[in-house]
Design a protein around this motif. Structure first.
Motif, PDB file in Angstrom:
ATOM      1  N   ASP A   9       0.861  -1.187   0.000  1.00  0.00           N
ATOM      2  CA  ASP A   9       0.000   0.000   0.000  1.00  0.00           C
ATOM      3  C   ASP A   9       0.895   1.234   0.000  1.00  0.00           C
ATOM      4  O   ASP A   9       1.836   1.308   0.787  1.00  0.00           O
ATOM      5  CB  ASP A   9      -0.912   0.010   1.222  1.00  0.00           C
ATOM      6  CG  ASP A   9      -2.064   0.996   1.082  1.00  0.00           C
ATOM      7  OD1 ASP A   9      -1.818   2.172   0.757  1.00  0.00           O
ATOM      8  OD2 ASP A   9      -3.214   0.579   1.307  1.00  0.00           O
ATOM      9  N   ASP A  10       0.605   2.186  -0.873  1.00  0.00           N
ATOM     10  CA  ASP A  10       1.436   3.377  -0.973  1.00  0.00           C
ATOM     11  C   ASP A  10       1.191   4.389   0.145  1.00  0.00           C
ATOM     12  O   ASP A  10       1.962   5.314   0.320  1.00  0.00           O
ATOM     13  CB  ASP A  10       1.249   4.057  -2.329  1.00  0.00           C
ATOM     14  CG  ASP A  10      -0.160   4.568  -2.544  1.00  0.00           C
ATOM     15  OD1 ASP A  10      -1.112   3.812  -2.265  1.00  0.00           O
ATOM     16  OD2 ASP A  10      -0.322   5.714  -2.998  1.00  0.00           O
ATOM     17  N   ASP A  11       0.146   4.208   0.929  1.00  0.00           N
ATOM     18  CA  ASP A  11      -0.140   5.116   2.037  1.00  0.00           C
ATOM     19  C   ASP A  11       0.544   4.569   3.292  1.00  0.00           C
ATOM     20  O   ASP A  11       0.105   3.566   3.857  1.00  0.00           O
ATOM     21  CB  ASP A  11      -1.648   5.219   2.253  1.00  0.00           C
ATOM     22  CG  ASP A  11      -2.035   6.239   3.302  1.00  0.00           C
ATOM     23  OD1 ASP A  11      -1.246   6.462   4.249  1.00  0.00           O
ATOM     24  OD2 ASP A  11      -3.137   6.803   3.189  1.00  0.00           O
ATOM     25  N   SER A  13       0.548   5.501   6.337  1.00  0.00           N
ATOM     26  CA  SER A  13      -0.269   5.432   7.554  1.00  0.00           C
ATOM     27  C   SER A  13      -1.163   4.194   7.537  1.00  0.00           C
ATOM     28  O   SER A  13      -1.347   3.540   8.570  1.00  0.00           O
ATOM     29  CB  SER A  13      -1.097   6.701   7.742  1.00  0.00           C
ATOM     30  OG  SER A  13      -1.998   6.879   6.671  1.00  0.00           O
ATOM     31  N   ILE A  14      -1.692   3.832   6.386  1.00  0.00           N
ATOM     32  CA  ILE A  14      -2.506   2.617   6.281  1.00  0.00           C
ATOM     33  C   ILE A  14      -1.609   1.392   6.449  1.00  0.00           C
ATOM     34  O   ILE A  14      -1.948   0.459   7.184  1.00  0.00           O
ATOM     35  CB  ILE A  14      -3.277   2.575   4.954  1.00  0.00           C
ATOM     36  CG1 ILE A  14      -4.361   3.646   4.973  1.00  0.00           C
ATOM     37  CG2 ILE A  14      -3.876   1.191   4.698  1.00  0.00           C
ATOM     38  CD1 ILE A  14      -5.133   3.806   3.704  1.00  0.00           C
ATOM     39  N   ASP A  53      -3.144  -2.945  -2.254  1.00  0.00           N
ATOM     40  CA  ASP A  53      -3.867  -1.744  -2.654  1.00  0.00           C
ATOM     41  C   ASP A  53      -3.959  -1.738  -4.177  1.00  0.00           C
ATOM     42  O   ASP A  53      -3.052  -2.221  -4.864  1.00  0.00           O
ATOM     43  CB  ASP A  53      -3.125  -0.507  -2.152  1.00  0.00           C
ATOM     44  CG  ASP A  53      -3.908   0.780  -2.338  1.00  0.00           C
ATOM     45  OD1 ASP A  53      -5.151   0.716  -2.497  1.00  0.00           O
ATOM     46  OD2 ASP A  53      -3.290   1.861  -2.310  1.00  0.00           O
ATOM     47  N   LYS A 109     -11.825   0.822   1.476  1.00  0.00           N
ATOM     48  CA  LYS A 109     -11.361   1.728   2.527  1.00  0.00           C
ATOM     49  C   LYS A 109     -12.414   2.805   2.751  1.00  0.00           C
ATOM     50  O   LYS A 109     -13.024   3.250   1.779  1.00  0.00           O
ATOM     51  CB  LYS A 109     -10.054   2.402   2.123  1.00  0.00           C
ATOM     52  CG  LYS A 109      -8.876   1.463   1.951  1.00  0.00           C
ATOM     53  CD  LYS A 109      -7.678   2.274   1.463  1.00  0.00           C
ATOM     54  CE  LYS A 109      -6.516   1.404   1.074  1.00  0.00           C
ATOM     55  NZ  LYS A 109      -5.425   2.195   0.489  1.00  0.00           N
TER      56      LYS A 109
END
Length: 138
Positions: A9-11, A13-14, A53, A109
């Motif tokens: 996942d590129d986020d 925080s996730i 993701d 999400k």
């Protein structure tokens, strides 16, 4: 035996939130911030499950899911995405596309920790070949 999970996942925080939850639940995890790093990890290590993701910079998760499915058909993949397109015409449903490409389960999400753990548990019990939809429907 402790399950090993690849989180792509590129986020950050996730990725950190999922990583923390899974560590707390006793899973071994590897985090990758993009499809290229995820593919490198997938090819280097054995995983029991992949969380992928769909929308990331560079290669998207759909092509990554398709490639993982071809090379390791027994590893369950859970596709995750929060992106929704608003159009006047037919809606593009990328989670449905991910399922057609071989994702065993999908989560939109934001999802709750309970939804995530339910999907993971179902996929690890049922495997990649089956529809792992024990998570709550949205």
């Amino acid at each position: 035996m402790t399950a090993s999970v690849l989180i792509v996942d590129d986020d950050p925080s996730i990725g950190a939130a999922i990583n923390t939850l899974l560590h707390y639940r006793g899973y071994r995890t590897t985090y990758a911030a993009d499809a290229s790093s995820g593919t490198e990890a997938f090819n280097k290590y054995a995983f029991d499950l992949v969380l992928a993701d769909i929308f990331m910079p560079g290669e998207n998760g759909l092509s990554m899911i398709s490639r993982f499915r071809r090379t390791s058909p027994l590893v369950p993949i859970i596709a995750i995405s929060g992106l929704r397109f608003r159009t006047d015409g037919p809606r593009l449903d990328f989670l449905t596309m991910a399922r057609k490409l071989g994702a065993a389960s999908v989560l939109r999400k934001p999802f709750s920790p309970m939804e995530l753990m339910s999907a993971i548990d179902a996929c690890l019990v049922q495997g990649a070949a089956l529809d792992c939809t024990a998570q709550l429907k949205r």
